[in-house]
Structure formats: C-alpha cells, structure tokens
Design an enzyme around this catalytic site. Structure first.
Site, PDB file in Angstrom:
ATOM      1  N   LYS A   1      -0.449   9.679  -3.821  1.00 11.38           N
ATOM      2  CA  LYS A   1       0.361   8.540  -3.704  1.00 11.38           C
ATOM      3  C   LYS A   1       0.682   7.987  -5.213  1.00 11.38           C
ATOM      4  O   LYS A   1       1.000   6.729  -5.068  1.00 11.38           O
ATOM      5  CB  LYS A   1      -0.172   7.381  -2.759  1.00 11.38           C
ATOM      6  CG  LYS A   1      -0.158   8.070  -1.271  1.00 11.38           C
ATOM      7  CD  LYS A   1      -0.683   6.906  -0.353  1.00 11.38           C
ATOM      8  CE  LYS A   1      -2.285   7.026  -0.157  1.00 11.38           C
ATOM      9  NZ  LYS A   1      -2.693   6.432   0.637  1.00 11.38           N
TER      10      LYS A   1
ATOM     11  N   ASP B   1      -8.303   3.850   5.580  1.00 14.96           N
ATOM     12  CA  ASP B   1      -7.232   3.142   6.476  1.00 14.96           C
ATOM     13  C   ASP B   1      -6.817   3.422   7.825  1.00 14.96           C
ATOM     14  O   ASP B   1      -6.511   2.646   8.841  1.00 14.96           O
ATOM     15  CB  ASP B   1      -5.758   2.927   5.562  1.00 14.96           C
ATOM     16  CG  ASP B   1      -5.113   4.045   5.164  1.00 14.96           C
ATOM     17  OD1 ASP B   1      -5.693   5.265   5.431  1.00 14.96           O
ATOM     18  OD2 ASP B   1      -4.082   4.273   4.713  1.00 14.96           O
TER      19      ASP B   1
END
Length: 463
Positions: free
Chosen positions: A174, A209
């Site tokens: 990312k 997450d």
C-alpha cells in the site's frame, strides 16, 4: 470494424483518427477485456480454496495464512477502556474504545495523515510519528496516565506473528517502504518509540485489521466468522479449526479454533487463474512492488483509479478519446483517483455533467464530448464491477473452506471501497449467487464500520 477496434486496444500498431471508431465498438472491445464470466469465477474460486488449504499446510506458499494467536471470540459482555492504534493506509487513527458490555461500544477517535517522508523513510521516523500522535490524542482527550495504558495495535501489513504481542514485518504494501523495518518486531518498534516520547502506553496485542473487523463485529453478532477489508488495500481473516492447520506448532488451544489472517492480496501472484490484462500489467510494472499483491491490485482502492487511467491514456494515444488531446494530470500516475470513479458512477444526469466536471476541472481535459464521457463512465463501471466480482470470489472461497456454505455465517466488511463505492455490495452479491446458487442467502454480508479499531480494543480486552 469491431475486429479493428479490438485489435487497436490489444496491439499498439495502428493510429486511429477521432471519428473513425464507433462508441459501441470501443465499449464492446473493453468489455471483452474486463468482463469475468460465471465459469471463470468458479475456476478462480476453486483455485482460491486450494491455495487457502496449501497455506495452512506449511509456510512458503503464496497465501501466507498467518495464525493470529487470537483463539476465542468475544461474548459481547467484555467491559473496560482500551486504546487502539490503526495503521493500515493513508490515514492513521488513534482511538479510545470503551466496552460497555451488552454488545455496546463507545468510540472516541482522531485521524492523522501519514506524511510521505514517514511512509518511505527510516523506521524510527514512522514510529516516532505514531508515538507523537498517541501523545496528542491522550493529551487532547484528558486520558489519565498514572499507569501504563493497554493498547491494541492494528497493523495491516503482512507480519510473521509469533505471539499475541509480537510480530515481524514480512513486506510493506500500500505504498509504504521503510526498508529497515523488514524482519523487525513492529510491537517492539512502537513500544520503543512510545518510551522515547515518555508516553505511558504499552502495546498488549498486535492485530491485523481484518482480524479486528471480525472481532469487532463478533462483539455485536456471534455468528460472525469472517472479516474482510475492501479499502486502500484488501485482506481477509476467518475462524479456522486448529485441527485444520497442520503448520500450527503452538500446542493445544482450549477453544479448538484460531483466527487466520489470510493475506489474500497476494493470491495468484503466479498469474495462473486471474484475468490479469495488459492494463493491469502496465500498472503493476510501474508500481512500487511489481509482481506482488496481484489480487489486491485488481480490487483495492489504491489501484482501481490507476487501472482506469491506464485505459484512458491508451485510448487518448490511439486518438479514440478526447480527439487525442491529453493533459499533464491524466498522464500522471495515480492522479485519476478511485474517488473520481465513484463520483462518475454516481452521475445520473442525462449529459453526465458531473463526469464532465471531473474530467475538465480535476484532470484538465479541455472539452470531453458526451460520447467521451459515456466511454469513461463505462470504463469505470467495468473496472469496479470486475473488482466487486473478484472480491466475491474471495469471500466464497473462504466460506467454502470453512464448510459454512450450508450453515451460513456473517461476513463483516470494512473499508472505503465497500462502504462508499456505488453498487459495490450488490455486485458482490450477484457474483456470490453465481458462485453459491441458492446458498448465497446463507452468507450475510454486512458493513463492519470502524471494525479494525474497535476490534483492537476487544482483542486487548481478551488479551
């Protein structure tokens, strides 16, 4: 003519004048490239299940299938106040999670934008920034610090987790690239930064997450067995039987279950089954991690807008769009944001005036004709629909691996793409029906908003 258009999109040989190519033929050629048929979906799903199983058997396979060391789900009766840090994309969140029992939660949070120098510099720069943010949050919210505050650290990158509070970074994704962090314990790095800043906080749980999203929603709904992130990046976690994890060497587990972090963004890095086309290939080659995170690059918010941009740029070069007129903005990688796609798909005006505004004012295209706006809108639809259908394949594969197609379960999904992109959820459900038939009704897909943050607090409570 159709054959010529298709050839033009696939082989960069012939120049086309603006008026030569019919709109419907351009769209048809693009549909041939981006539309995934039901049988292809089923083939991908079968391969996905096989890869999930391989990753549980031993390390070294494409899907890392990392044991999270979270071995029980909440009852909804847990209480107390906990801090949570959520690092997983452009924005970093610090939260106070107050569990009230009776499946009720109060959440106070503050967002911080991570500067580029911290995302790609030395590890101490990044972790000092995180520690400073925690201190700011504690100060602004008058949180007492007489003794160390327990903290759940949501860290949404691949780690080799060896305990509930220990994990070594395997690879950045990312857009992050702090090279000296690889193979280091991220919990230790954060605790050291907190100590340097004299912040009386101690990390008690390292949380992915997706694991957090699963645990957060399980606090409300005990039927939750899967957590998924569909945002800047993508991943999934699910509840697996310890007996089905041959590589687990951690001894007996009282509950008999373990939440597994799939790290599914790397699915099919070998390019065996995914319909990875030339636009995906060009985007991949120009990315910070070529050859990696293949699945993520086809479905996550960081990359969808860039795929659309690659298509538009080629059509401009072939003089099929905008009369061959480009702009510095449209030529800049990642300048066409996924948020623009969302805005364009929400444009239901007869002349696509909002699409015109995006192209003119944000991307500096002088005069996008109505025909050009329609083509751009269709490109956005094709790229986003493909992403939703592939996301559904991942969900179907996980539910199939868990053997819960008949019994059913809740799948909690967090992330900006799922929450905000128009029609994304419905497109996923359509694909799930193609994959599971009538059993699709047994898979309850719900929004797990703020799941990663609340989940970190829940796991800190259980820890």
């Amino acid at each position: 003519m159709f054959t010529e258009v298709k050839s033009a999109l696939q082989k960069p040989t012939r120049k086309y004048t603006y008026r030569e190519v019919d709109e419907s033929e351009v769209v048809s050629a693009l549909e041939d490239i981006f539309v995934i048929r039901p049988q292809t979906l089923r083939n991908i799903c079968k391969h996905f299940v096989d890869e999930l199983t391989l990753g549980l058997k031993e390390d070294g396979h494409t899907l890392k299938m990392i044991p999270s060391y979270v071995t029980r789900r909440p009852t909804g009766k847990e209480t107390g106040s906990y801090l949570a840090l959520d690092l997983g994309g452009t924005n970093f969140r610090v939260c106070e999670v107050y569990l009230e029992g009776d499946s009720k939660v109060r959440l106070t949070q503050k967002k911080f934008t991570i500067p580029d120098y911290a995302k790609c510099g030395q590890s101490d720069v990044l972790f000092d920034f995180l520690a400073d943010s925690v201190l700011t949050f504690i100060t602004e919210n008058n949180i007492p610090t007489e003794s160390d505050i327990p903290l759940g650290f949501t860290f949404s990158f691949p780690v080799d987790q060896t305990a509930i509070d220990k994990g070594y970074l395997m690879v950045w994704t990312k857009g992050f690239d702090c090279k000296d962090t690889i193979n280091k314990d991220v919990v230790a790095l954060l605790n050291e930064a907190l100590a340097r800043k004299n912040v009386k906080v101690h990390v008690t749980a390292l949380v992915n997450d997706t694991v957090g999203t699963l645990m957060s929603h399980a606090y409300y709904d005990p039927g939750t067995f899967v957590g998924v992130i569909l945002g800047t990046g993508t991943n999934a976690a699910y509840v697996e039987k310890v007996s089905a994890i041959p590589k687990w060497k951690g001894g007996p587990v009282e509950s008999g279950e373990m939440i597994i972090n799939c790290e599914w963004g790397a699915f099919d890095n070998e390019r065996v089954v995914l319909p990875f086309n030339k636009y995906d290939q060009k985007m991949d080659e120009e990315s910070t991690n070529p050859g990696q995170q293949t699945f993520e690059k086809m479905i996550s918010g960081m990359y969808l807008g860039e795929i659309v941009r690659q298509v538009i740029v080629e059509l401009i070069q072939r003089r099929i769009l905008f009369g061959g007129i480009s702009s510095p903005e449209i030529e800049t990688p990642y300048k066409f944001e996924t948020a623009y796609m969302s805005r364009i798909e929400r444009d239901h005006t007869s002349d696509l005036l909002d699409t015109k505004m995006v192209l003119q004012e944000l991307l500096n295209i002088p005069y996008p004709a109505p025909r050009d706006r329609r083509i751009v809108r269709r490109i956005c639809e094709l790229v986003a629909t493909r992403a939703a259908r592939l996301s559904a394949v991942g969900v179907a594969a996980v539910v199939t691996k868990m053997e819960r197609v008949n019994d059913g379960c809740t799948v909690a999904i967090d992330g900006s793409v799922y929450e905000h992109y128009p029609h994304f959820g419905n497109r996923m459900k359509d694909a799930l029906h193609e994959l599971l038939g009538m059993f699709e009704e047994n898979v309850n897909i719900v929004l797990g908003k703020d799941g990663s943050s609340v989940g970190a607090g829940v796991i800190a409570a259980l820890a």
